[in-house]
Scaffold this motif. Sequence first.
Motif, PDB file in Angstrom:
ATOM      1  N   ARG A   1      26.046  46.520 -35.684  1.00 22.05           N
ATOM      2  CA  ARG A   1      24.849  47.108 -35.535  1.00 22.05           C
ATOM      3  C   ARG A   1      24.141  46.326 -36.103  1.00 22.05           C
ATOM      4  O   ARG A   1      24.420  45.297 -37.483  1.00 22.05           O
ATOM      5  CB  ARG A   1      24.859  48.773 -36.257  1.00 22.05           C
TER       6      ARG A   1
ATOM      7  N   THR B   1      20.934  47.179 -37.371  1.00 19.93           N
ATOM      8  CA  THR B   1      19.881  47.566 -37.989  1.00 19.93           C
ATOM      9  C   THR B   1      20.089  47.586 -40.048  1.00 19.93           C
ATOM     10  O   THR B   1      21.033  46.986 -40.173  1.00 19.93           O
ATOM     11  CB  THR B   1      19.855  49.138 -38.223  1.00 19.93           C
TER      12      THR B   1
ATOM     13  N   ALA C   1      20.759  52.819 -41.412  1.00 17.24           N
ATOM     14  CA  ALA C   1      22.386  53.235 -40.546  1.00 17.24           C
ATOM     15  C   ALA C   1      22.904  54.843 -41.081  1.00 17.24           C
ATOM     16  O   ALA C   1      23.440  55.213 -41.073  1.00 17.24           O
ATOM     17  CB  ALA C   1      23.361  52.377 -40.488  1.00 17.24           C
TER      18      ALA C   1
END
Length: 272
Positions: A153, A155, A160
């Motif tokens: 991911r 972010t 998150a």
Amino acid sequence: MPELPEVETIANGVHDRIHGRTIRSVWTSNKPQTFKTPPDQIAEALTGSRVDRVHRVGKTIVVDLSRRRKTMQFLIHLGMTGRLLVSTPDTPIPPHTHAILTLSGGSGGIKELRFVDARRFGRLSITETAYEGPGSEPLTISLEDFIVLFHHRKTPIKAALLNQSLLHGVGNIYADESLFRAGIRPRRQVGRLTRAELGRLRTALVEVIRHAIELGGSSVSDYVDADGVRGFFQLEHRVYLRTGEPCLVCGTPIQRIVIGGRGTHFCSRCQK
Ligand SMILES: [Zn+2]
């Protein structure tokens, strides 16, 4: 807004007070925002059902019900201001009461479970399939699943942690406090965190939430039986809302930044 530890404490407190009882009658205010399932369907599903268990899934309170071998669940989301009160019928009904379940059986005679919500962001519904919530459970997720969840991911880790479709029930306080305890800067990109860092974060998150549940447990009677949220946020905040105050570990002033629209607090020295 109640966070996971508060919801867990409330669910446990309500469970202790009403499980095993049977719902004899249901009154609803019929205010449209409150009822995700139409109020007459809620009343029909609840009346005559036995409360087998009250527990928490994410930030939703789940009431397991059974009636003539059929099982279903009554879901209560407290929203911003929703409260559940277990009262005797002679207790005056507070303003903004939207549902009253009258319960028989058990010691202490008839009890009422009342849902009170001034701002009406709370939601009541019925489901016939077991509610699992949108994400994984932060208290029971395994380390491997935790690592997979955050894999690749891009972010910031803070965003998150607040993403309810990944982990459900983690709010702003517990995200900031667990990142501090794990020594991880909130802006770090999730995909770049090491296994060891994710391991520390998972441990810290569980510790922070469990600690808050233990503290909340002592004040549940205030929440469930009386009117008020007092005494709930007893967790000793190390960074949350301590902007400019010295870090309890190193003395560096705590900084505040905004990530994903949420105020985020951290120590620039302790968190890498
Ligand atoms: Zn520090």
